[in-house]
Design an enzyme around this catalytic site. Structure first.
Site, PDB file in Angstrom:
ATOM      1  N   THR A 218       0.853  -1.197   0.000  1.00 15.38           N
ATOM      2  CA  THR A 218       0.000   0.000   0.000  1.00 15.38           C
ATOM      3  C   THR A 218       0.882   1.237   0.000  1.00 15.38           C
ATOM      4  OG1 THR A 218      -1.537   1.297   1.337  1.00 15.38           O
ATOM      5  CG2 THR A 218      -0.211  -0.285   2.536  1.00 15.38           C
ATOM      6  N   GLY A 237      -3.538  -4.377  -4.157  1.00 17.99           N
ATOM      7  CA  GLY A 237      -4.973  -4.061  -4.199  1.00 17.99           C
ATOM      8  C   GLY A 237      -5.425  -3.932  -5.641  1.00 17.99           C
ATOM      9  N   ASP A 241      -9.096   3.387  -8.684  1.00 17.68           N
ATOM     10  CA  ASP A 241     -10.068   4.230  -7.957  1.00 17.68           C
ATOM     11  C   ASP A 241      -9.773   5.719  -8.067  1.00 17.68           C
ATOM     12  OD1 ASP A 241      -7.814   4.425  -6.384  1.00 17.68           O
ATOM     13  OD2 ASP A 241      -8.796   3.974  -4.509  1.00 17.68           O
ATOM     14  N   ARG A 244      -9.848   7.739  -4.977  1.00 22.95           N
ATOM     15  CA  ARG A 244     -11.095   7.983  -4.226  1.00 22.95           C
ATOM     16  C   ARG A 244     -11.041   7.348  -2.833  1.00 22.95           C
ATOM     17  NH1 ARG A 244     -13.742   6.619  -8.800  1.00 22.95           N
ATOM     18  NH2 ARG A 244     -14.255   4.519  -8.102  1.00 22.95           N
ATOM     19  N   TYR A 245     -10.409   6.180  -2.752  1.00 24.69           N
ATOM     20  CA  TYR A 245     -10.481   5.430  -1.491  1.00 24.69           C
ATOM     21  C   TYR A 245      -9.125   5.354  -0.808  1.00 24.69           C
ATOM     22  CZ  TYR A 245     -14.832   3.972  -3.679  1.00 24.69           C
ATOM     23  OH  TYR A 245     -16.048   3.954  -4.303  1.00 24.69           O
ATOM     24  N   CYS A 249      -6.841  -0.205   1.220  1.00 22.16           N
ATOM     25  CA  CYS A 249      -6.089  -1.458   1.376  1.00 22.16           C
ATOM     26  C   CYS A 249      -5.371  -1.508   2.716  1.00 22.16           C
ATOM     27  CB  CYS A 249      -5.114  -1.629   0.209  1.00 22.16           C
ATOM     28  SG  CYS A 249      -6.001  -1.834  -1.333  1.00 22.16           S
ATOM     29  N   VAL A 276       0.917   6.882  -5.460  1.00 27.08           N
ATOM     30  CA  VAL A 276       0.091   5.715  -5.755  1.00 27.08           C
ATOM     31  C   VAL A 276       0.314   5.266  -7.194  1.00 27.08           C
ATOM     32  CG1 VAL A 276      -2.238   4.763  -5.712  1.00 27.08           C
ATOM     33  CG2 VAL A 276      -1.642   6.618  -4.167  1.00 27.08           C
ATOM     34  N   LEU A 277       0.720   4.021  -7.324  1.00 27.96           N
ATOM     35  CA  LEU A 277       0.976   3.460  -8.655  1.00 27.96           C
ATOM     36  C   LEU A 277      -0.197   2.607  -9.103  1.00 27.96           C
ATOM     37  CD1 LEU A 277       4.542   2.137  -7.872  1.00 27.96           C
ATOM     38  CD2 LEU A 277       4.027   4.132  -9.255  1.00 27.96           C
TER      39      LEU A 277
HETATM   40  C1  LIG Z   1      -4.312   2.181  -7.559  1.00 26.19           C
HETATM   41  S1  LIG Z   1      -3.628   1.526  -6.138  1.00 26.19           S
HETATM   42  C2  LIG Z   1      -5.054   1.425  -5.114  1.00 26.19           C
HETATM   43  C3  LIG Z   1      -5.205   2.567  -4.197  1.00 26.19           C
HETATM   44  C4  LIG Z   1      -6.198   2.278  -3.106  1.00 26.19           C
HETATM   45  N1  LIG Z   1      -6.893   3.466  -2.774  1.00 26.19           N
HETATM   46  C5  LIG Z   1      -5.535   1.708  -1.869  1.00 26.19           C
HETATM   47  O1  LIG Z   1      -6.120   1.869  -0.798  1.00 26.19           O
HETATM   48  O2  LIG Z   1      -4.484   1.081  -1.973  1.00 26.19           O
HETATM   49  C6  LIG Z   1      -3.393  -0.146  -6.537  1.00 26.19           C
HETATM   50  C7  LIG Z   1      -2.553  -0.942  -5.614  1.00 26.19           C
HETATM   51  O3  LIG Z   1      -1.190  -0.849  -6.018  1.00 26.19           O
HETATM   52  C8  LIG Z   1      -0.351  -0.979  -4.895  1.00 26.19           C
HETATM   53  N2  LIG Z   1       0.452   0.250  -4.785  1.00 26.19           N
HETATM   54  C9  LIG Z   1       0.262   1.426  -5.425  1.00 26.19           C
HETATM   55  N3  LIG Z   1       1.224   2.301  -5.101  1.00 26.19           N
HETATM   56  C10 LIG Z   1       2.039   1.674  -4.242  1.00 26.19           C
HETATM   57  C11 LIG Z   1       3.230   2.037  -3.539  1.00 26.19           C
HETATM   58  N4  LIG Z   1       3.774   3.258  -3.658  1.00 26.19           N
HETATM   59  N5  LIG Z   1       3.809   1.120  -2.731  1.00 26.19           N
HETATM   60  C12 LIG Z   1       3.276  -0.114  -2.606  1.00 26.19           C
HETATM   61  N6  LIG Z   1       2.169  -0.520  -3.233  1.00 26.19           N
HETATM   62  C13 LIG Z   1       1.555   0.352  -4.035  1.00 26.19           C
HETATM   63  C14 LIG Z   1      -1.241  -1.164  -3.697  1.00 26.19           C
HETATM   64  O4  LIG Z   1      -1.359  -2.531  -3.419  1.00 26.19           O
HETATM   65  C15 LIG Z   1      -2.544  -0.569  -4.171  1.00 26.19           C
HETATM   66  O5  LIG Z   1      -3.629  -1.113  -3.473  1.00 26.19           O
END
Ligand SMILES: C[S@@+](CC[C@H](N)C(=O)[O-])C[C@H]1O[C@@H](n2cnc3c(N)ncnc32)[C@H](O)[C@@H]1O
Length: 358
Positions: A218, A237, A241, A244-245, A249, A276-277
């Site tokens: 996360t 995750g 989104d 939004r949320y 995760c 956030v990726l």
């Molecule tokens: C688009 S993000 C989802 C964002 C969502 N709001 C959340 O609560 O995680 C998709 C997923 O990629 C992973 N992720 C995205 N950026 C990350 C980061 N900087 N480090 C670790 N995991 C990441 C996470 O597992 C995340 O749930």
């Protein structure tokens, strides 16, 4: 002329009239002349009998696409060419300034590595894409997520390292999307689709020690993951989104008693806001981390567009404005060959065709 031809002509005529109407309508909205208003009234097109308004609109749209697709493709080719030229310029400029242009080269080298290796080196690392969030996404986001999974499948297949990938909670809208648009997914041999309801259904909830080897990734934590450990499972995750949320995760992981961690992104990427990726980037980064001697910097360099990557951190990160810039990262529009993988040509293009959603 066959009935089909006649139908096509009719729709074509109607489409042209409809387009004229739309022009007139726009002119009206802009306060068009009385003559224009009369023309508009006279040409009002009625939906053909036996057809719903929706079907009719779809047909008009198709017709319009048929009429403009060559021009569209030509423009796309020109855009790609211009992007190639711009990149060459950027490389030249970087070299003239005595800067390292390797980053610009690397990112695109990865895009050209198309031949899947015969054998992959085992990593004993597993990734679960947790797609239990289906109900939180609209149709467009489900399409985006399906594209990201397709991209992850391709990355996995082409990696020299074997990072296991399970797509979990694949039993609702996402599955429907795959069945409709990517039916060949059931022939994918290197990804497992699991139809569990809840994430905990596939976790060793009653075995504390085993559970301690599951880490939910996360962006919403300060815990940094420096290494991917063998015999560990990392959970991504599976959600698009658009921020939004927040903490979605993180909260889920904590309620299940799972470890959490984020990728060491701030050391290597120039970006604002929450880091956030997109899901596919996270999966690709994990594969590339192995391929680059466990060096996150190099992995980021290969997976993310060069303008986002700043190499080794030499100064403090920039102040953070409200929103993330990473929604700009690339994503393919969708599968365009029989295997359902992103097409070679779009992967080989010098600029991403579309920037990613997350
Ligand atoms: C688009 S993000 C989802 C964002 C969502 N709001 C959340 O609560 O995680 C998709 C997923 O990629 C992973 N992720 C995205 N950026 C990350 C980061 N900087 N480090 C670790 N995991 C990441 C996470 O597992 C995340 O749930």
């Amino acid at each position: 002329m066959s009935d089909k031809d006649i139908d096509t002509v009719k729709v074509g005529d109607i489409a042209s009239k409809e387009m004229e109407n739309q022009d007139t309508e726009q002119s009206q909205k802009r306060g068009g002349s009385d003559d224009e208003k009369n023309v508009f009234k006279r040409q009002k097109v009625v939906v053909p009998e036996g057809m719903t308004k929706r079907e009719y609109k779809r047909q008009l749209k198709q017709q319009r696409w048929e009429e403009t697709k060559d021009e569209y493709k030509q423009k796309k080719r020109e855009k790609k060419k211009a992007a190639r030229e711009r990149r060459k310029e950027r490389i030249k400029e970087a070299e003239a300034n005595g800067e390292n242009s390797e980053e610009l080269h690397n990112y695109h080298q990865m895009k050209r590595a198309k031949v899947a290796p015969q054998e992959q080196i085992s990593t004993d690392v597993k990734i679960i894409m947790d797609c239990e969030f289906d109900a939180l996404m609209n149709d467009k986001e489900i399409v985006s997520l399906s594209n990201q999974i397709t991209r992850s499948y391709s990355a996995k297949k082409h990696s020299t390292y074997d990072v296991q990938l399970d797509i979990a909670s694949f039993n609702k809208n996402l599955k429907k999307r795959f069945e409709k648009a990517i039916p060949q997914y059931d022939k994918w041999t290197n990804v497992t689709f699991v139809e569990n309801d809840k994430l905990e259904d596939i976790l060793p909830m009653n075995d504390k020690e085993a559970l301690s080897k599951y880490v939910y990734l996360t962006a919403d934590t300060d815990e940094v993951i420096d290494t991917l450990e063998p015999h560990h499972t990392y959970i991504i995750g599976g959600i698009v989104d658009k921020n939004r949320y927040k903490n979605l995760c993180l909260n889920k992981a904590q309620s299940l008693g799972l470890k959490i961690g984020r990728l060491p992104i701030d050391k290597f990427i120039k970006m604002n806001g929450r880091q956030v990726l997109a899901t596919s980037h996270v999966f690709e980064l994990c594969c590339k981390w192995f391929e680059n001697d466990k060096d996150w910097g190099k992995a980021f360099n290969e997976v993310l567009p060069p303008r986002k990557v700043k190499g080794k951190l030499t100064h403090e990160p920039e102040p953070e404005p409200e929103t993330s810039e990473l929604s700009e990262l690339h994503e393919h529009n969708g599968p365009s060959n029989p295997s359902g993988e992103p097409s070679v040509s779009s992967e080989q293009s010098d600029e991403p065709t579309q920037l990613a959603d997350n």
